[in-house]
Design a protein around this motif. Structure first.
Motif, PDB file in Angstrom:
ATOM      1  N   ILE A 144       0.595  -1.227  -0.181  1.00 48.19           N
ATOM      2  CA  ILE A 144      -0.217  -0.355  -0.016  1.00 48.19           C
ATOM      3  C   ILE A 144       0.963   1.526  -0.063  1.00 48.19           C
ATOM      4  O   ILE A 144       1.932   1.136   0.741  1.00 48.19           O
ATOM      5  CB  ILE A 144      -0.787   0.475   0.987  1.00 48.19           C
ATOM      6  N   ARG A 145       0.647   2.219  -1.266  1.00 48.79           N
ATOM      7  CA  ARG A 145       1.087   3.015  -1.224  1.00 48.79           C
ATOM      8  C   ARG A 145       0.555   4.373  -0.795  1.00 48.79           C
ATOM      9  O   ARG A 145      -0.128   4.226  -1.563  1.00 48.79           O
ATOM     10  CB  ARG A 145       2.138   3.079  -1.974  1.00 48.79           C
ATOM     11  N   PRO A 146       1.880   5.520  -0.450  1.00 48.49           N
ATOM     12  CA  PRO A 146       0.310   6.743   0.018  1.00 48.49           C
ATOM     13  C   PRO A 146      -0.004   7.195  -2.052  1.00 48.49           C
ATOM     14  O   PRO A 146       1.025   7.326  -2.879  1.00 48.49           O
ATOM     15  CB  PRO A 146       1.145   7.656   0.521  1.00 48.49           C
ATOM     16  N   ARG A 147      -0.911   8.027  -1.749  1.00 49.31           N
ATOM     17  CA  ARG A 147      -1.663   8.708  -3.165  1.00 49.31           C
ATOM     18  C   ARG A 147      -1.001   9.701  -3.097  1.00 49.31           C
ATOM     19  O   ARG A 147      -0.502  10.223  -2.503  1.00 49.31           O
ATOM     20  CB  ARG A 147      -2.759   9.028  -3.835  1.00 49.31           C
ATOM     21  N   PRO A 148      -0.615   9.826  -4.764  1.00 45.51           N
ATOM     22  CA  PRO A 148       0.155  11.681  -4.916  1.00 45.51           C
ATOM     23  C   PRO A 148      -0.806  12.259  -4.259  1.00 45.51           C
ATOM     24  O   PRO A 148      -1.854  12.357  -4.568  1.00 45.51           O
ATOM     25  CB  PRO A 148       0.434  11.309  -5.914  1.00 45.51           C
ATOM     26  N   ALA A 149      -0.235  13.527  -3.617  1.00 43.90           N
ATOM     27  CA  ALA A 149      -0.885  14.543  -4.042  1.00 43.90           C
ATOM     28  C   ALA A 149      -0.974  15.450  -5.212  1.00 43.90           C
ATOM     29  O   ALA A 149      -1.289  15.477  -5.949  1.00 43.90           O
ATOM     30  CB  ALA A 149      -0.737  16.103  -2.780  1.00 43.90           C
TER      31      ALA A 149
END
Length: 149
Positions: A144-149
């Motif tokens: 699980i990777r954070p979504r780009p802002a």
């Protein structure tokens, strides 16, 4: 530290001469594999200790070894200080209802009990290291990777 040997029919708890003297046993323990109902790992085996030595050796916080009787059950105990241990529950064994052993091979024992092993006794560590299939094979978790802002 005890040596754990496993084959297709039994678990053998091999005791050193000093361990045999402390536990008042003349030979190694042979436990039928089909009597093993549960294996639990613990960092503090002293919390599992119940009853009184009969016969056995007890030096509080340092060593508990031998047969321990408590409320109609008999347990085999070999606990040294506060080291990793394994608790093996038995059902249908002639002599013991539980084994409490200080050993660093507890995880290997739990893994080896899940595998088909040969009829020749082998150390549980060797069984796990030479098993043809990975013991921890299973579904991989997604990353699980954070979504780009």
């Amino acid at each position: 530290m005890v040596t754990l040997l496993l084959d297709s029919t039994q678990l053998e708890v091999v005791l050193s001469p000093i361990e045999r003297a402390a536990t008042f046993h003349k030979k190694s323990l042979l436990i039928a594999r089909d009597t093993i109902t549960k294996v639990q790992l613990t960092d503090d085996a002293w919390t599992w200790l119940r009853g009184v030595p009969n016969p056995g050796t007890h030096i509080p916080g340092i060593l508990a070894a031998g047969s321990w009787k408590s409320a109609g059950t008999v347990e085999f105990v070999l606990i040294r200080r506060r080291r990793p241990s394994v608790v093996i529950d038995l059902e249908g064994d002639e002599q013991y209802g539980r084994l409490i052993l200080t050993t660093s091979h507890g995880l290997a024992l739990t893994q080896a009990l899940r595998l088909d092993v040969s009829s020749e006794p082998a150390d549980v560590e060797e069984i796990v290291l030479t098993s043809p299939t990975p013991v921890n094979a299973g579904r991989r978790r997604p990353v699980i990777r954070p979504r780009p802002a």
